[in-house]
Design an enzyme around this catalytic site. Sequence first.
Site, mmCIF file in Angstrom:
data_model
loop_
_atom_site.group_PDB
_atom_site.id
_atom_site.type_symbol
_atom_site.label_atom_id
_atom_site.label_comp_id
_atom_site.label_asym_id
_atom_site.label_seq_id
_atom_site.Cartn_x
_atom_site.Cartn_y
_atom_site.Cartn_z
ATOM 1 N N ASP A 1 0.748 -1.135 0.031
ATOM 2 C CA ASP A 1 -0.046 0.012 0.061
ATOM 3 C C ASP A 1 0.922 1.130 -0.050
ATOM 4 O O ASP A 1 2.238 1.167 0.073
ATOM 5 C CB ASP A 1 -0.827 0.078 1.128
ATOM 6 C CG ASP A 1 -2.127 -0.935 1.206
ATOM 7 O OD1 ASP A 1 -2.477 -1.252 -0.102
ATOM 8 O OD2 ASP A 1 -2.800 -1.184 2.102
ATOM 9 N N LYS B 1 -2.942 3.828 -2.729
ATOM 10 C CA LYS B 1 -3.805 5.108 -3.507
ATOM 11 C C LYS B 1 -2.716 6.318 -3.014
ATOM 12 O O LYS B 1 -2.368 6.499 -2.247
ATOM 13 C CB LYS B 1 -5.075 5.201 -2.562
ATOM 14 C CG LYS B 1 -5.646 6.716 -2.910
ATOM 15 C CD LYS B 1 -6.917 6.808 -1.893
ATOM 16 C CE LYS B 1 -7.462 8.147 -2.218
ATOM 17 N NZ LYS B 1 -8.783 8.470 -1.378
ATOM 18 N N MET C 1 -7.864 8.882 9.212
ATOM 19 C CA MET C 1 -8.263 9.378 7.915
ATOM 20 C C MET C 1 -9.677 10.641 8.066
ATOM 21 O O MET C 1 -10.611 10.457 7.447
ATOM 22 C CB MET C 1 -8.972 8.138 7.326
ATOM 23 C CG MET C 1 -7.834 7.207 6.949
ATOM 24 S SD MET C 1 -8.622 5.635 6.370
ATOM 25 C CE MET C 1 -9.355 5.190 7.836
#
Length: 253
Positions: A38, A60, A173
């Site tokens: 990741d 991402k 987040m």
Amino acid sequence: MSLKTPKLTIVGAGPGDEDLITLKAIKAIKSANVILYDALINENLLKYASEETELIFVGKRKGCYAFQQEQINELIVSKAKEKGHVVRLKGGDPFIFGRGAEEIDYVRQFGLETFVVPGISSSVAVPAYQGIPLTKRGASESFWVITGTTKKHQLSNDVVLAAKSTATVVILMGMSKLGEIVKIFSNEGKKDVSIAIIQNGTRDNENVGIGTIDTIENIVEEKQLANPAIIVIGDVVKERAVLSKVYNEVMGN
């Protein structure tokens, strides 16, 4: 034949500092035929992989997904069937908002052996690196760890519940929802409660802003704080321990 046994090991890579990884995780990386990693992992950890190991970035960056979750699931299965041992390397701990359990659920229906190596969660390690204890006698008896963005891209309703408590609140987040978070705590009469925002925690480019619910948005703008960051709310922020750089000096860093 044992090398070709299709299996998946979900590995927690820790919060960012490459030294904050377990021996078991390093052993898994060394034994991997394929590593799917990741964006939040420290890529220096890939140096432990064999030269023959296939490395695939599936994370991402800058708002663009390299792979959708369904594609990652399918890739794990196909690579395991083709090459044997797949390591799924995830930031922090893979079972804390890391979708590790979802990936295991998916691949087991295809007959893969599955294993997990826990990681040091950023939710506890990042505040610790700033000397912030999530619990401390007289300041906090418990803590919540909450996702700032749910599957529906909304702020978790648990933040509303947590704001009513005396617990330390850690939000992962959550930077895009900071305005909502501030409003929720303000509505509970907690404008003066301490808050810390820690960007790139435990890394060399760590950036920190500390204030109150009432002042934090101005501090974020002033310090240009952005994701990836962790939000810590509660009296423990005022209880920061004084840490020195002695450890790094002794280690030669």
